[in-house]
Enzyme design. Structure first.
Site, PDB file in Angstrom:
ATOM      1  N   SER A 232     -13.544  36.926   6.218  1.00  0.00           N
ATOM      2  CA  SER A 232     -14.230  37.851   5.520  1.00  0.00           C
ATOM      3  C   SER A 232     -14.641  37.141   3.917  1.00  0.00           C
ATOM      4  O   SER A 232     -14.710  37.680   3.171  1.00  0.00           O
ATOM      5  CB  SER A 232     -13.559  39.228   5.214  1.00  0.00           C
ATOM      6  OG  SER A 232     -12.529  38.843   4.415  1.00  0.00           O
ATOM      7  N   ALA A 290     -18.417  47.071  15.023  1.00  0.00           N
ATOM      8  CA  ALA A 290     -17.700  46.193  15.841  1.00  0.00           C
ATOM      9  C   ALA A 290     -18.607  45.796  17.043  1.00  0.00           C
ATOM     10  O   ALA A 290     -19.656  45.346  16.999  1.00  0.00           O
ATOM     11  CB  ALA A 290     -16.428  46.757  16.030  1.00  0.00           C
ATOM     12  N   ASP A 363     -17.496  48.612   2.354  1.00  0.00           N
ATOM     13  CA  ASP A 363     -17.683  48.163   3.855  1.00  0.00           C
ATOM     14  C   ASP A 363     -18.848  48.959   4.404  1.00  0.00           C
ATOM     15  O   ASP A 363     -19.719  48.398   5.228  1.00  0.00           O
ATOM     16  CB  ASP A 363     -16.189  48.520   4.480  1.00  0.00           C
ATOM     17  CG  ASP A 363     -16.440  48.128   6.186  1.00  0.00           C
ATOM     18  OD1 ASP A 363     -16.834  46.918   6.187  1.00  0.00           O
ATOM     19  OD2 ASP A 363     -16.676  48.976   6.883  1.00  0.00           O
ATOM     20  N   LYS A 367     -22.654  47.554   5.513  1.00  0.00           N
ATOM     21  CA  LYS A 367     -23.430  47.832   6.682  1.00  0.00           C
ATOM     22  C   LYS A 367     -24.608  48.235   6.470  1.00  0.00           C
ATOM     23  O   LYS A 367     -25.579  48.037   7.374  1.00  0.00           O
ATOM     24  CB  LYS A 367     -22.309  48.490   7.663  1.00  0.00           C
ATOM     25  CG  LYS A 367     -21.005  47.931   8.103  1.00  0.00           C
ATOM     26  CD  LYS A 367     -19.879  48.811   8.726  1.00  0.00           C
ATOM     27  CE  LYS A 367     -18.654  47.984   9.292  1.00  0.00           C
ATOM     28  NZ  LYS A 367     -17.599  48.973   9.554  1.00  0.00           N
ATOM     29  N   GLY A 485     -11.205  47.460  15.296  1.00  0.00           N
ATOM     30  CA  GLY A 485     -10.228  46.900  16.253  1.00  0.00           C
ATOM     31  C   GLY A 485     -10.519  45.515  16.822  1.00  0.00           C
ATOM     32  O   GLY A 485     -11.791  45.229  16.937  1.00  0.00           O
TER      33      GLY A 485
HETATM   34  N1  LIG Z   1     -11.036  44.367  12.321  1.00  0.00           N
HETATM   35  C1  LIG Z   1     -11.912  44.970  12.725  1.00  0.00           C
HETATM   36  O1  LIG Z   1     -11.878  46.123  13.303  1.00  0.00           O
HETATM   37  C2  LIG Z   1     -13.326  44.384  12.273  1.00  0.00           C
HETATM   38  C3  LIG Z   1     -13.349  43.115  11.463  1.00  0.00           C
HETATM   39  N2  LIG Z   1     -14.656  42.909  11.293  1.00  0.00           N
HETATM   40  C4  LIG Z   1     -14.686  41.594  10.364  1.00  0.00           C
HETATM   41  O2  LIG Z   1     -13.921  40.505  10.959  1.00  0.00           O
HETATM   42  C5  LIG Z   1     -13.448  39.695  10.060  1.00  0.00           C
HETATM   43  C6  LIG Z   1     -11.946  39.382  10.481  1.00  0.00           C
HETATM   44  O3  LIG Z   1     -11.471  40.610  10.227  1.00  0.00           O
HETATM   45  P1  LIG Z   1      -9.829  40.686  10.604  1.00  0.00           P
HETATM   46  O4  LIG Z   1      -9.397  39.683  11.455  1.00  0.00           O
HETATM   47  O5  LIG Z   1      -9.470  42.132  10.790  1.00  0.00           O
HETATM   48  O6  LIG Z   1      -9.023  40.268   9.088  1.00  0.00           O
HETATM   49  P2  LIG Z   1      -7.472  39.400   9.037  1.00  0.00           P
HETATM   50  O7  LIG Z   1      -7.089  39.643   7.663  1.00  0.00           O
HETATM   51  O8  LIG Z   1      -6.665  39.883  10.179  1.00  0.00           O
HETATM   52  O9  LIG Z   1      -8.082  37.774   9.276  1.00  0.00           O
HETATM   53  C7  LIG Z   1      -8.934  37.263   8.360  1.00  0.00           C
HETATM   54  C8  LIG Z   1      -8.643  35.650   8.467  1.00  0.00           C
HETATM   55  O10 LIG Z   1      -9.459  35.055   7.828  1.00  0.00           O
HETATM   56  C9  LIG Z   1      -8.507  33.776   7.438  1.00  0.00           C
HETATM   57  N3  LIG Z   1      -9.374  33.212   6.179  1.00  0.00           N
HETATM   58  C10 LIG Z   1      -9.854  33.916   5.066  1.00  0.00           C
HETATM   59  N4  LIG Z   1     -10.474  32.854   4.326  1.00  0.00           N
HETATM   60  C11 LIG Z   1     -10.526  31.721   4.985  1.00  0.00           C
HETATM   61  C12 LIG Z   1     -11.344  30.606   4.868  1.00  0.00           C
HETATM   62  N5  LIG Z   1     -11.980  30.292   3.673  1.00  0.00           N
HETATM   63  N6  LIG Z   1     -11.005  29.750   6.040  1.00  0.00           N
HETATM   64  C13 LIG Z   1     -10.203  29.865   6.959  1.00  0.00           C
HETATM   65  N7  LIG Z   1      -9.730  31.018   7.126  1.00  0.00           N
HETATM   66  C14 LIG Z   1      -9.846  32.021   6.133  1.00  0.00           C
HETATM   67  C15 LIG Z   1      -7.452  34.353   7.146  1.00  0.00           C
HETATM   68  O11 LIG Z   1      -6.320  33.224   7.042  1.00  0.00           O
HETATM   69  P3  LIG Z   1      -5.038  33.277   6.521  1.00  0.00           P
HETATM   70  O12 LIG Z   1      -4.165  34.218   7.221  1.00  0.00           O
HETATM   71  O13 LIG Z   1      -4.588  31.837   6.411  1.00  0.00           O
HETATM   72  O14 LIG Z   1      -5.308  33.874   5.036  1.00  0.00           O
HETATM   73  C16 LIG Z   1      -6.920  35.608   8.019  1.00  0.00           C
HETATM   74  O15 LIG Z   1      -6.474  35.069   8.885  1.00  0.00           O
HETATM   75  C17 LIG Z   1     -13.799  40.124   8.586  1.00  0.00           C
HETATM   76  O16 LIG Z   1     -15.015  39.734   8.165  1.00  0.00           O
HETATM   77  C18 LIG Z   1     -13.991  41.722   9.016  1.00  0.00           C
HETATM   78  O17 LIG Z   1     -14.850  42.516   8.191  1.00  0.00           O
HETATM   79  C19 LIG Z   1     -15.755  43.288  11.830  1.00  0.00           C
HETATM   80  C20 LIG Z   1     -15.923  44.321  12.433  1.00  0.00           C
HETATM   81  C21 LIG Z   1     -14.670  45.056  12.721  1.00  0.00           C
HETATM   82  N1  LIG Z   2     -13.108  47.840   8.469  1.00  0.00           N
HETATM   83  C1  LIG Z   2     -13.987  47.997   9.308  1.00  0.00           C
HETATM   84  C2  LIG Z   2     -14.037  47.062  10.426  1.00  0.00           C
HETATM   85  C3  LIG Z   2     -15.411  46.783  10.844  1.00  0.00           C
HETATM   86  O1  LIG Z   2     -16.423  46.464  10.377  1.00  0.00           O
HETATM   87  C4  LIG Z   2     -13.967  49.409   9.456  1.00  0.00           C
HETATM   88  O2  LIG Z   2     -13.116  50.052   9.689  1.00  0.00           O
HETATM   89  O3  LIG Z   2     -15.210  49.813  10.273  1.00  0.00           O
END
Ligand SMILES: NC(=O)C1=CN([C@@H]2O[C@H](COP(=O)(O)OP(=O)(O)OC[C@H]3O[C@@H](n4cnc5c(N)ncnc54)[C@H](OP(=O)(O)O)[C@@H]3O)[C@@H](O)[C@H]2O)C=CC1
Ligand SMILES: N[C@@H](CC=O)C(=O)O
Length: 505
Positions: A232, A290, A363, A367, A485
């Protein structure tokens, strides 16, 4: 870049550096795994089989054509080839193998048709690749997130996709990074995906590449390259235009690039090949809802000439889940404490990396900004319209998300009171976003709704997005379903990768 023309005279394959001048006769191209180089799917997929290109030359030998059609029947190949064989009334009487000089064991002399088809039959790639050339694609995955994270779910889904499609597409993941470490396949051989876990990355990985170095690394592969940004990070998103200008494609669920300053939005789409630019393709289905088809739906509406007039709905899986649990509609559901539900949503992987980004309304604001921009509105930023925050005032200064979560239970009573007040009026509270194109009005915040309202009766982490358009009139086109999710989000990202592959293969 690999290109071929079925009846053309030149074949270019930048990946394998094969360049063959074909005879001026009509011909069909067939890619066949080099004998002895790939005798099993696993070996072929991971070992990077060398390919020869066979030129099936149509001769005037009509006697064989029916037999060829019969023998090809039952193969998992293109029926048009069979009918084309018959139509032309020409037999494929000889096969010329021209093998690139860099192949380890060049096949110099022509083989008979049936010898070469036997080779093809025995080699897993040969069978499905009649009429096709395998596209070689390098993938860099940024953000291999931990348990529950999108990155990890994406890797599992991509691995499965690669296995199901190895016959026609060669996809190698050559770079996987988290913020602290990265694994790089310097020789571009595919990294073993199932073995890549965040802990291993820390143990065996080195420092991540800078974006310019990553671009150079991917360009040097000579293949099409896709970057998957599962972070993110706004810093990374600000470099999308550089990736795109270098011809590197992007698939991402990261909202930041599309919902921050308007100039970044403009720069991304000016560079992208799916708009006016000549660069890589960019797809971001999972940035709203998502895996739900929200972005693709609005794009389809607009591309086909419809006009979006109004959009409203619930755009946050976290806040949907929160209010469905904490302030349920009807008598049946028992209300839970606000902080308890926030913690559950975080553990379930619904929240942003920092849950405050959900609770402060940003957030949803991001969107809505994306949807408004796609609808043609110029939105300077996600803070340029009213957004209600659910963060208790005293916690706005919390120095970390851990400190915030630890103190949130102190404000359960305050939040509970809000829900109680609505309940006395026979209503429920829900966190809603809306935009109106004519008045250019966007807003995000709590609304009191009748318990029978479609938004009030959502379940779980459901999102609902209602598109009011010129064509649909007062009866909106509605997209509804779970909106958060890891698995669902990863599905949206993989569907973007597939869209890119469809455009480049
Ligand atoms: N979860 C959901 O339901 C949804 C999520 N999203 C989007 O998906 C993305 C990921 O979400 P989510 O997996 O839940 O988040 P997490 O916090 O689980 O994962 C984010 C990851 O990004 C890594 N990270 C952050 N900055 C960097 C960087 N500069 N270079 C490499 N790695 C980096 C972190 O690594 P480290 O652990 O090493 O810090 C971490 O592992 C977000 O943008 C979120 O908005 C969109 C829709 C739904
Ligand atoms: N944090 C967000 C994840 C998807 O975009 C949400 O709760 O909808």
């Amino acid at each position: 870049m690999v290109s071929h023309r079925e009846h053309g005279h030149r074949i270019h394959s930048a990946h394998s550096k094969i360049m063959i001048s074909a005879p001026a006769r009509r011909e069909s191209l067939v890619k066949i795994t080099q004998p002895g180089k790939a005798s099993s799917p696993a070996e072929g997929r991971t070992g990077g089989p060398a390919y020869a290109i066979g030129l099936f030359q149509a001769s005037a030998d009509a006697a064989d054509s029916a037999d060829i059609g019969q023998r090809l029947q039952g193969w998992p190949t293109d029926s048009s080839m069979i009918s084309s064989c018959r139509r032309r009334q020409a037999a494929l009487s000889r096969v010329l193998f021209k093998v690139a000089q860099r192949l380890p064991t060049p096949i110099a002399e022509p083989l008979s048709f049936w010898t070469s088809t036997a080779i093809a039959r025995n080699s897993f790639t040969g069978i499905n690749s009649l009429h096709t050339m395998t596209k070689d694609i390098k993938v860099a995955i940024i953000a291999l997130s931990g348990v529950g994270g999108v990155g990890k779910a994406f890797i599992a889904q991509l691995d499965n996709y690669i296995q199901r499609n190895h016959a026609t597409i060669s996809i190698s993941v050559v770079y996987v990074a988290r913020s602290s470490a990265a694994i790089i396949s310097r020789d571009y051989s595919p990294l073993p995906l199932t073995a890549i876990v965040p802990e291993k990355l820390d143990a065996v990985g080195g420092p991540p590449l800078s974006v310019p170095d990553l671009i150079q690394f991917l360009k040097n592969s000579g293949s099409e390259a896709i970057v998957i940004d599962n972070t993110s990070s706004i810093e990374l998103a600000r470099q999308y235009p550089d990736f795109l200008k270098a011809g590197i494609h992007i698939a991402t669920p990261n909202k930041k690039g599309f919902s921050s300053e308007e100039s970044l939005w403009n720069d991304i789409f000016a560079a992208a090949g799916n708009n006016t630019g000549s660069g890589g393709y960019v797809f971001h289905e999972s940035t709203v809802g998502a895996g739900l088809p929200v972005i693709s739906t609005i794009k389809d509406l607009i591309d086909t000439g419809d006009e979006v007039e109004r959009i409203e709905g619930v755009f946050s899986g976290t806040l949907s889940f929160l209010f469905n649990q904490f302030a349920p509609a009807g008598e049946s559901g028992a209300a839970k404490a606000f902080s308890e539900v926030v913690k559950f949503a975080k553990d379930a992987g619904y929240t942003e990396p920092d849950p405050r980004d959900d609770l402060n309304g940003m957030d949803v604001a991001r969107k809505l900004t994306i949807l408004a921009r796609l609808s043609g509105l110029a939105i300077p930023s996600p803070t340029s319209f009213p957004v209600q925050s659910l963060i208790p005032k005293p916690l706005e200064s919390a120095s970390s998300s851990q400190e915030f979560m630890a103190n949130l239970p102190n404000y359960d009573a305050e939040m509970g009171q809000l829900a109680e007040e609505a309940k006395k009026e026979g209503k429920v509270i829900r966190f809603v976003g809306s935009m109106d194109v004519a008045s250019k009005a966007l807003k995000v915040g709590l609304e009191k709704l009748d318990a029978s309202h479609p938004i009030a009766t959502l379940k779980g982490s459901d999102n609902v997005v209602a598109f009011y358009t010129k064509r649909y009139g007062d009866r909106a086109l509605v997209v509804q379903g779970a909106g958060a999710g890891a698995d669902l989000t990863a599905m949206g990202v993989l569907s973007d990768v597939i869209k890119i592959i469809e455009r480049i293969k």
